[in-house]
Design a protein around this motif. Structure first.
Motif, PDB file in Angstrom:
ATOM      1  N   VAL A   1       9.304  20.508  -9.852  1.00 19.70           N
ATOM      2  CA  VAL A   1       9.479  19.251 -10.583  1.00 19.70           C
ATOM      3  C   VAL A   1       9.293  18.063  -9.636  1.00 19.70           C
ATOM      4  O   VAL A   1       8.624  17.078  -9.971  1.00 19.70           O
TER       5      VAL A   1
ATOM      6  N   VAL B   1       5.545  17.563  -8.937  1.00 19.45           N
ATOM      7  CA  VAL B   1       4.829  16.991 -10.076  1.00 19.45           C
ATOM      8  C   VAL B   1       5.197  15.517 -10.244  1.00 19.45           C
ATOM      9  O   VAL B   1       4.330  14.672 -10.481  1.00 19.45           O
TER      10      VAL B   1
ATOM     11  N   PHE C   1       0.391  21.335 -13.319  1.00 19.90           N
ATOM     12  CA  PHE C   1       1.321  20.916 -14.361  1.00 19.90           C
ATOM     13  C   PHE C   1       1.173  19.431 -14.659  1.00 19.90           C
ATOM     14  O   PHE C   1       0.817  18.644 -13.788  1.00 19.90           O
TER      15      PHE C   1
ATOM     16  N   LEU D   1       7.484  17.254 -16.151  1.00 14.92           N
ATOM     17  CA  LEU D   1       7.692  18.697 -16.190  1.00 14.92           C
ATOM     18  C   LEU D   1       9.183  18.954 -16.339  1.00 14.92           C
ATOM     19  O   LEU D   1       9.953  18.685 -15.415  1.00 14.92           O
TER      20      LEU D   1
ATOM     21  N   ALA E   1       9.784  24.580 -15.598  1.00 10.07           N
ATOM     22  CA  ALA E   1       9.486  24.952 -14.208  1.00 10.07           C
ATOM     23  C   ALA E   1      10.203  26.249 -13.836  1.00 10.07           C
ATOM     24  O   ALA E   1       9.619  27.130 -13.192  1.00 10.07           O
TER      25      ALA E   1
ATOM     26  N   TRP F   1       8.443  29.167 -15.495  1.00 15.28           N
ATOM     27  CA  TRP F   1       7.205  29.511 -14.799  1.00 15.28           C
ATOM     28  C   TRP F   1       7.508  30.325 -13.546  1.00 15.28           C
ATOM     29  O   TRP F   1       6.876  31.356 -13.296  1.00 15.28           O
TER      30      TRP F   1
ATOM     31  N   PRO G   1      -1.081  15.118 -12.620  1.00 11.87           N
ATOM     32  CA  PRO G   1       0.105  15.149 -13.484  1.00 11.87           C
ATOM     33  C   PRO G   1       0.099  14.112 -14.613  1.00 11.87           C
ATOM     34  O   PRO G   1       0.744  14.325 -15.638  1.00 11.87           O
TER      35      PRO G   1
END
Length: 172
Positions: A24, A27, A35, A39, A44, A47, A157
């Motif tokens: 995070v 991003v 991503f 996010l 996250a 994933w 992003p």
């Protein structure tokens, strides 16, 4: 700086929250790592949790670094598995938390992946980075060779299509 530690699939459960926070952070900082922003932390974490199968099968090797505040960095090495490509691997997902930058951590993570690849008999590594990014400059300083750039390869992003530079490095 902490020494990178190889992550097992079992360890992944413990470190998923910290890895999610790291992703995070990357991003939010504009890193082109697949991503779009914003996010959500739960996306996250989901994933990262899904990476367990790749780690268990040893198709993807993951290292992390951490300090008293949590995970500070990670790198993944994806090993090519087809018979004609077992000499190579791809470096993917080099991330360093903004609070841990500027102390050589990215270089140490990259060197760790390179040493492992060489010891595993991989003689060629590849990776890609957003053209003009700090990551691109890092790889050039670390001796990676620019293979070329692909225009409008991936969205950043914010959703804007950006050029991506492909790199390679011969080991040994």
């Amino acid at each position: 700086m902490t020494t990178p530690v190889r992550l097992s699939a079992i360890d992944l459960v413990t470190y998923t929250p910290g890895l999610a926070a790291l992703l995070v952070d990357a991003v939010e900082d504009g890193a082109g790592v697949g991503f779009l922003a914003p996010l959500p932390i739960d996306a996250a974490a989901e994933w990262w949790a899904a990476q367990g199968a790749e780690i268990r099968s040893n198709r993807t090797i993951v290292w992390i670094t951490s300090d008293h505040e949590g995970v500070t960095g990670t790198i993944r090495l994806r090993l090519a598995g087809m018979p004609d490509s077992r000499h190579r691997a791809a470096v993917v997902g080099l991330l360093v938390h903004r609070r841990a930058r500027g102390n050589g951590l990215a270089r140490e993570l990259l060197a760790t992946a390179e040493r492992f690849a060489a010891a595993a008999g991989r003689s060629l590594l590849t990776l890609d980075a957003p053209t003009g990014s700090g990551a691109e400059r890092l790889y050039k300083r670390a001796g990676w060779i620019e293979s070329g750039a692909i225009p409008a390869y991936a969205a950043d992003p914010s959703g804007v299509l950006r050029s991506t530079t492909i790199f390679h490095k011969q080991l040994g």
